[in-house]
Design a protein around this motif. Sequence first.
Motif, PDB file in Angstrom:
ATOM      1  N   ASN B 130       0.824  -1.213   0.000  1.00 40.55           N
ATOM      2  CA  ASN B 130       0.000   0.000   0.000  1.00 40.55           C
ATOM      3  C   ASN B 130       0.856   1.260   0.000  1.00 40.55           C
ATOM      4  O   ASN B 130       0.567   2.223  -0.703  1.00 40.55           O
ATOM      5  CB  ASN B 130      -0.917   0.029   1.240  1.00 40.55           C
ATOM      6  CG  ASN B 130      -2.069  -0.946   1.109  1.00 40.55           C
ATOM      7  OD1 ASN B 130      -2.454  -1.573   2.076  1.00 40.55           O
ATOM      8  ND2 ASN B 130      -2.602  -1.086  -0.099  1.00 40.55           N
ATOM      9  N   ILE B 131       1.908   1.251   0.827  1.00 38.77           N
ATOM     10  CA  ILE B 131       2.748   2.452   0.929  1.00 38.77           C
ATOM     11  C   ILE B 131       3.412   2.738  -0.421  1.00 38.77           C
ATOM     12  O   ILE B 131       3.421   3.877  -0.894  1.00 38.77           O
ATOM     13  CB  ILE B 131       3.809   2.287   2.037  1.00 38.77           C
ATOM     14  CG1 ILE B 131       3.116   2.239   3.406  1.00 38.77           C
ATOM     15  CG2 ILE B 131       4.807   3.438   2.005  1.00 38.77           C
ATOM     16  CD1 ILE B 131       4.027   1.915   4.554  1.00 38.77           C
ATOM     17  N   VAL B 132       3.918   1.698  -1.070  1.00 40.71           N
ATOM     18  CA  VAL B 132       4.579   1.896  -2.374  1.00 40.71           C
ATOM     19  C   VAL B 132       3.563   2.421  -3.399  1.00 40.71           C
ATOM     20  O   VAL B 132       3.832   3.375  -4.122  1.00 40.71           O
ATOM     21  CB  VAL B 132       5.212   0.576  -2.866  1.00 40.71           C
ATOM     22  CG1 VAL B 132       5.740   0.729  -4.284  1.00 40.71           C
ATOM     23  CG2 VAL B 132       6.335   0.159  -1.932  1.00 40.71           C
ATOM     24  N   LEU B 133       2.359   1.813  -3.406  1.00 36.62           N
ATOM     25  CA  LEU B 133       1.348   2.244  -4.383  1.00 36.62           C
ATOM     26  C   LEU B 133       0.821   3.633  -4.063  1.00 36.62           C
ATOM     27  O   LEU B 133       0.313   4.340  -4.938  1.00 36.62           O
ATOM     28  CB  LEU B 133       0.174   1.252  -4.400  1.00 36.62           C
ATOM     29  CG  LEU B 133       0.475  -0.143  -4.938  1.00 36.62           C
ATOM     30  CD1 LEU B 133      -0.773  -1.013  -4.889  1.00 36.62           C
ATOM     31  CD2 LEU B 133       1.000  -0.089  -6.360  1.00 36.62           C
ATOM     32  N   ALA B 138      -0.064  10.247  -3.818  1.00 34.55           N
ATOM     33  CA  ALA B 138       0.308  11.424  -3.034  1.00 34.55           C
ATOM     34  C   ALA B 138       0.900  12.496  -3.943  1.00 34.55           C
ATOM     35  O   ALA B 138       0.598  13.686  -3.799  1.00 34.55           O
ATOM     36  CB  ALA B 138       1.310  11.044  -1.951  1.00 34.55           C
ATOM     37  N   ALA B 139       1.722  12.069  -4.887  1.00 28.78           N
ATOM     38  CA  ALA B 139       2.344  13.036  -5.797  1.00 28.78           C
ATOM     39  C   ALA B 139       1.276  13.761  -6.607  1.00 28.78           C
ATOM     40  O   ALA B 139       1.309  14.998  -6.739  1.00 28.78           O
ATOM     41  CB  ALA B 139       3.330  12.319  -6.719  1.00 28.78           C
ATOM     42  N   ALA B 140       0.296  13.012  -7.115  1.00 34.08           N
ATOM     43  CA  ALA B 140      -0.766  13.623  -7.915  1.00 34.08           C
ATOM     44  C   ALA B 140      -1.584  14.599  -7.075  1.00 34.08           C
ATOM     45  O   ALA B 140      -1.849  15.733  -7.487  1.00 34.08           O
ATOM     46  CB  ALA B 140      -1.675  12.535  -8.490  1.00 34.08           C
ATOM     47  N   LEU B 141      -1.973  14.172  -5.852  1.00 36.23           N
ATOM     48  CA  LEU B 141      -2.780  15.043  -4.991  1.00 36.23           C
ATOM     49  C   LEU B 141      -2.001  16.311  -4.620  1.00 36.23           C
ATOM     50  O   LEU B 141      -2.570  17.399  -4.546  1.00 36.23           O
ATOM     51  CB  LEU B 141      -3.196  14.300  -3.719  1.00 36.23           C
ATOM     52  CG  LEU B 141      -4.227  13.187  -3.908  1.00 36.23           C
ATOM     53  CD1 LEU B 141      -4.452  12.445  -2.600  1.00 36.23           C
ATOM     54  CD2 LEU B 141      -5.543  13.760  -4.411  1.00 36.23           C
TER      55      LEU B 141
END
Lengths: 261, 278
Positions: B130-133, B138-141
């Motif tokens: 989950n953290i990797v995905l 996060a970058a997009a948001l």
Amino acid sequence: MNTLRVAALYLKVGVLNELQYRVNFFLNVLQALIQVATGLIVISLVYSHTPRLNGWTEPELLSLLGVQILLGGVIHTFVQPNMERLMEDVQKGTLDYALTKPEDSQVLVSVRNVRIWQLVEVISGLTLLGVGISRLQTSVGVLDALAFLVAILLGAVMLYSFWLVVTTGAFWVVRMEHVLELFEGVYQTGRWPVGVYPGWMRYGVTFLVPVGFAVTVPAQAATSRLHGGTFALAAGFAVLLFAFTRWFWRFGLRRYSGASA
Amino acid sequence: MSAVPLQQENRVRAFAEFYLATARAAIAVQFQYRTANYFYMLGMVAEPVIYLVVWSSVARSSGGAVNGITAGEFAAYYIVWTLVRNMNVVFGAPFWEWRIREGELSGQLLRPLHPLHHDVAYFGGWKVVNIVLWLPIAAALTAIFHPTVHPSALQIGVFCVAIWGAYLVRTMFQSNVGMLNFWTTRGAAAFDLYMATELLLSGRLVPLKLMPGWVQTLANFLPFKWTFYFPIESLVGDLSTRDLLVGLGAQALWVLIGLALLRFTWRAAIKRFSAVGG
């Protein structure tokens, strides 16, 4: 005509089947109460910090929440159980049983299941809507009420079409169980007027996932804020979407080869 | 082979090996279902984005900030929220219902370890996936909503521990609620009540600062805020060093309380269990 009779019969059997499980009624009442309470708390929290949200007053937003819950109830009762069954049938190969019947396949896959107790949500939604409207300054005319009824119907058609288009995707993707969560997540956007969303998102929740049209337009009608142009646009879009859905369903069916039933 | 009780040292090693192996298996399995995992995670993004959009709108209409929280700070809060929410997905109450109904539990009871160990290890491994995905999400948001966030090294360190603390606190309390399934097959209303309480008192809905004073006081005495508000605030808020450390201590305390409670509820529950299938 015959198709309609078959559909009505299917629904009747579904209802009779569900009526056996009476405790589910109380369960749904409890869940609806929790849902309404949470929604009310959220709205009062927002309006404790601002008098207006994107031009909507508190009673207007209350009506919007009512419409969202009402329409959600319609979807949960009639549409979602059928779509879940359809996904499962595609995965297991049991869809063949429906396809080999002589009636229209889209009608058949849309009327096989019904969760009648979820109609509790329709009642709780109507109650909220009533409370919201009663607190408005303006009065609601006959014409508004009529527009509201038609708009709700259009909303249900749009959401049904969206659901069926996505579920038809199962012919290609097969594993679709997370779509349910995706839909529930996106449907929550309907609790707020589409206007609060930034530009690209507004288009997304209006046209791509027609929650905006489906929920905001009836709420506008009920609170006498609906413009004729918006209404016509929503009606046109519903018809277009429904036609597309019908085409897409047949297109998907041609692609479907069955899976060892 | 004789059944010699394991030495203390061997016991610890056996546990560590079990946890590592289970977590590794979870990572391998869940990476295969990348697309399904992504669908699921994207579905979860809708909720914080709605909150964020509504509160940004409120902030704008009341002169740039609500109770001192600016739009940028709301963005930071709800973007970190998405990771914390993912960390908070545990083997919860509805899973217990499934486990009992489908007869999965019968087989698991035959193993020498309590099923809780498997749950913690397996979902713990899944978190790594989950953290990797989450990173691209996060970058997009971040690109869309422009968060304001300046964490110190200490804050980052505490955050990295606190998200796992949140995971454990929530595992304990969800498992406790899951024990209800031994008494009733219709736990859904109880789960809904639990989730609604959590929504309001954990900081999942809004930063607790926006809640009325008495709600904040109430939240201080319950486990919920240590699973959402504290881990998020540890990174994006301005908690003092003392508050950060006290927060980690509180998480540890709630894990222990949850465990103690679970010892009790599990004993009572398992007496009621009559096997189904298997």
